[in-house]
Every structure is written in C-alpha cells, then in structure tokens.
Design a protein around this motif. Structure first.
Motif: not given
Length: 554
Positions: A424-434
């Motif tokens: 899996g992966f996480n994104k920030d509010a702007e949709g950038r993968i963090t």
C-alpha cells in the motif's frame, strides 16, 4: 584505456627529421599566455607537445612550459599558478624546462635594435587609428607611413627613448619594415613593439615597451632552440612573419612552425574572452565552475585526467578544422570511470519505504560488492532497517507497460537485500505519494525469488536510520545550442537554465568520511565526485554529478 598515440602528419615529420639526422632530438613547447585558465582545447596541445617529448625520450627529447607573458595588462600570477597546476594534473612534467617570455625581454630588444640598424624596422608616430586606416585590405594595398624612411640612427634614438619612458602610450610604436603591398596583411609593416606603462607580474616596472606576440613568438622558440613549433591553424597565415623574424634577427636556432587543427566542441565555447565574460558577469561561479570547459572546472566536476588524455588521443591530429561532439568526451569519461571507481548508493529524490513486517528499531547487515566486475575492489557492509529511502520514480501507482519496479502488489529486490512486496501507500492532501508500505520475504536475501513470485528488478536504497544528508549538484551542459558562438543574440542568450540543479539527498554512511575528489558511481544514477572546494567530510557533504550513466541529452 590506452594513451598510445595515433600516427599523424606531425609525428611523421618529426620521425623523418630524426631519421635523416636533421635533428638529433626533438624540443617542443607549450606556450600559454597567462591571461586566463586552461581549457579542454589546450589539453589537446598539451598532450601533443608533451606527448611527443615523452615518445622520443630515448633521444633526449623535451617539452618546455613557457609562459608567453608579453601583455602585462591582461596577465596575472594567479593564471601562471593555475596553468602549472593543470599541466601537472593532466599528467605531464616540464622538469627544469620552465620559461617565461619576459626572461628574454633584453634579447627581444637587442633583436629590434638589429632590425633598426639593418633598416628593417622604424618608429612610427602615427596614431593607432591612422595605422589601421593605411593598412588597406585584401584587395587594396596599404599606404606607406610618412615615418617609414626615417634613417636608422634617428629610429634607434627614438626607440631608445621609448624604452626610457619618454613617450606616453600610443605616441609611438616600432614597426617591422616589410611590404605594404603584400597580399598577406600580417606582412604590411606589422607593429612589433608598443608602449605600455603597466606593472608586469615577472619584471615589475623594469620595462614600459612590450613586444607583440608575432614578433616575440619566433624569438622565444629560437632562443630555446625549439625544433618544431606546433601551433593551431589560425597561425598558418602568420607563418611568413614568423619566418621573416627568424631570418632577419640574430638568433641561435631556426625552428620550424607547423600548424594543426584546434579542438572545437559542441555545446561549448573555447574563447578565453568569452570564458572570462562568463566569470566576470557571474553567469558561472568562477573559472573552476564544473560547467566550464576549463581543466580546473573539468577536474572539479570529476573528469579524470586519463580520460581527457584518451579523448585527445582518440580525436587525433589533423590539418583541417572541425567540431567534435561533446558526447564523445562524455563517453570517454564514462568509459574510464566505469572500470576504475567503486559503487555506492544514494537517493536523490527520496520516497520513504516502510517494511511493515520488519521489527522496529532493529537492523540487519547486508554485504554488497563494490564493483560488479572487479572482485579486487571487495565488498562493503550496510545496515538494512525497517525504513529506507528509495527513489521516487522507483514506485508507480499505476505502473506503465514494461515498468518492472515497485507498484501496488508488485515485488522488487532491495539491492543486496531482500525481495519486498508492496502492500500500500499514503498520499498527502495534494495527492502526492508520501510513503510506500511493503513486506519483506524472509529467505530471499542473496537467494532467488520463490516460485510464483515475479521479481524482475533490483533498486537501490539508503537506510533512514543510518543514511547521511548530502547536497548533490546535478550539472548539465552549459548551453542549449550545439554552436553557442553562432547563437542569435550572442552565446549568453543560450545558457542552459537547467545546467545546475541542487538537491538534498541521502547517501550511505561510508560516504560521510570520504575526502574531496573521491569519485564513485551512485548506483543506477551516474558518476559523482566529492566537491574539491565545498565538501567537508563529516560536516558538509557535497557531491557533483560528473556524467550520467548514459547519454540522455536531446
């Protein structure tokens, strides 16, 4: 990579002269003017002149390093020292044969007096503008100066007074008396001495008259008993004047001038005047800026001297001007570094990868070879931990065709370590993968993928816990046009705005202690060198990109 020279027309001439007994040995010279730093074009002349001396060492051949310091207005001790340093770095040594044109000023003066006494030189009191106007052009002969037939006694008196400082700059010059109707403009009574009330780096204020290059050059060669004076093609039209000076002055030897094609490179300017403009206008960060074609700049960028020598040997010596693709130089640099430098890991565009089934706070040693094809370089040990940095482009949320690195549900091997499976992966509010999450597969360190697991790639990484911050400078070509000299609006209008990009990166721990000029390959990224000036081990790490792994310029 061999430095063995190709046969060329100059070496053939020299071989014939030695075989015939015309010369018992060969004496060449490299004669830079100390008015700037040496560049890659000078490297070709250095390799030629010093190379010929080295090849004929059995006969006692030598090459002189001679500074043609006849213009105090533009010359500085800084340039003298930089030239000496660059020649040595390139791999050549002049031994006891270090000379300055300024050491011969008295001899030049005596030769000028001899010309005056023969009626072959005269003092001209016309202004520089008047002399220029009366030289004529390629279709119109020049007009003789009203001072041309001044008696030798009067000319000698005037010349003596010039030396004594009785005239201001521009009030008088000494001209050779040759032929104002010659089709060769250089023979139309050229100026051979001018007045300059300037401090000289070597002679101080002892002189206020200085010889012109076309007059001093043959006399320098003659007094040093140079056998073969090797010049670039632009001096071919000056050769009749060279020979005239040798013929009419009391010289101890008669050298032969031979011309060869200079080095021209795409995406590069070679003019010292233009390089100085780049420096003075702050368009680069000095003569040794790694984007500059100066030898000090190339060295700071990480170009090996051996690769430059090989490049000069590869392009050879010809009689015809041309332009060499800078990609050929970059190829030689890449080809050399590939065999001699170790591999290290660095992440330039970091994305955190969390190995969820790895115990927090624990790490495991992995052994990695320092060079995939050279076991003699040995191995190094790195610590793999729960969190590592990977390159951002080593993960794609929606992998494109033929993309074999990390993506949802995909497998990839961490270089030297385990195969991991993306969960899996996480994104920030702007949709950038963090952050990307994965699990490692036990038993896969140093082993093939288990049955049913498709793992077609290995990626480099740096431990978040053990990695070290570094500044990485990504250098590229300084100009966007292949021929910046021909750019509309001038060469400064085509400076590449992306010629330098600075990024914050993470590097493996061992790189924290390397000294300036340590060179290595950042795996999968390119060849890099610890900056010669700004890198401070353990304090401030700075790495310059020497060259990418492959030519990607478009």
């Amino acid at each position: 990579m061999s430095d063995t020279p190709k046969t060329d027309f100059i070496r053939e001439i020299i071989a014939a002269d030695l075989a015939s007994g015309k010369h018992a040995t060969t004496i060449t010279r490299f004669p830079p003017e100390p008015n700037g730093y040496l560049h890659i074009g000078h490297a070709k002349a250095i390799c030629l002149n010093f190379g010929i001396a080295r090849e004929n060492a059995a006969s006692g051949a030598r090459c002189h390093l001679r500074f043609d310091d006849t213009n105090p207005a533009k010359e500085e001790t800084e340039y003298v020292e930089s030239i000496k340093s660059d020649v040595k770095w390139l791999g050549f040594d002049w031994g006891e044969n270090l000379f300055f044109a300024s050491d011969y000023f008295e001899f030049f003066y005596e030769c000028a007096v001899a010309l005056i006494n023969k009626g072959l030189a005269y003092v001209d009191r016309q202004t520089a503008e008047q002399i220029k106007e009366t030289r004529g052009n390629l279709t119109v002969p020049g007009k003789e100066s009203p001072y041309r037939d001044t008696p030798p006694e009067e000319n000698l008196d005037l010349f003596t007074r010039m030396r004594a400082g009785e005239f201001k700059e521009g009030e008088a010059v000494l001209r050779a008396k040759i032929d104002m109707a010659s089709p060769n403009m250089n023979l139309r009574d050229p100026v051979i001495y001018r007045i300059m009330h300037a401090h000289h780096h070597n002679t101080g204020d002892a002189w206020c008259i200085y010889p012109m290059y076309d007059y001093a050059h043959p006399l320098e060669d003659a007094v040093e008993k140079i056998t073969h004076s090797l010049c670039t093609l632009e001096f071919e039209i000056h050769r009749p004047l060279y020979d005239w000076v040798i013929e009419h002055c009391p010289v101890p030897a008669k050298p032969r001038q031979i011309e060869f094609a200079r080095l021209n490179l795409t995406y590069t300017v070679m003019s010292k005047r233009k390089l100085l403009q780049l420096v003075k206008e702050g368009l680069v960060e000095g003569w040794d800026d790694p984007r500059m074609p100066t030898l000090s700049g190339l060295r700071r960028r990480g170009y090996p001297a051996a690769a430059i020598r090989h490049f000069c040997q590869r392009i050879g010596i010809t009689k015809y001007n041309g332009t060499t693709d800078v990609a050929l130089l970059e190829f030689d640099v890449r080809d050399h570094l590939n065999t001699v430098v170790p591999r290290r890991m660095a992440v330039l565009d970091p994305l955190k990868l969390v190995i969820e089934n790895w115990p927090a706070g624990e790490s495991e040693e992995v052994e990695i070879d320092n060079h995939p094809k050279d076991p003699a370089m040995g191995t190094r040990t790195l610590k793999l931990s729960r969190e590592v940095w990977i390159e951002r482009d080593d993960f794609q949320e929606e992998p494109e065709k033929k993309y074999f690195r990390l993506g949802p549900g995909r497998y990839v091997r961490l270089r030297g370590g385990y195969i991991v499976h993306c969960t899996g992966f996480n994104k920030d509010a702007e949709g950038r993968i963090t952050e990307v999450h994965c699990e490692y597969l036990p038993g896969t360190k140093g082993a093939d993928a288990p049955e049913g697991v498709k793992c077609k790639a290995a990626i480099h990484w740096v431990s978040v816990e053990h990695g070290v911050d570094a500044e990485v400078r990504l250098y590229d070509r300084l100009f966007t046009e292949a021929d910046p000299d021909d750019a509309e609006g001038g060469f400064v209008t085509v400076i590449n705005p992306d010629s330098l990009t600075k990024v914050r990166a993470y590097v493996e721990p061992e790189l924290a202690g390397v000294e300036p000029e340590f060179s290595c390959q950042f795996e999968r990224l390119g060849y890099f060198v610890a900056d010669q000036k700004d890198h401070r081990p353990g304090v401030h790490l700075v790495f310059n990109r020497t060259v990418a792994l492959r030519d990607s310029w478009k």
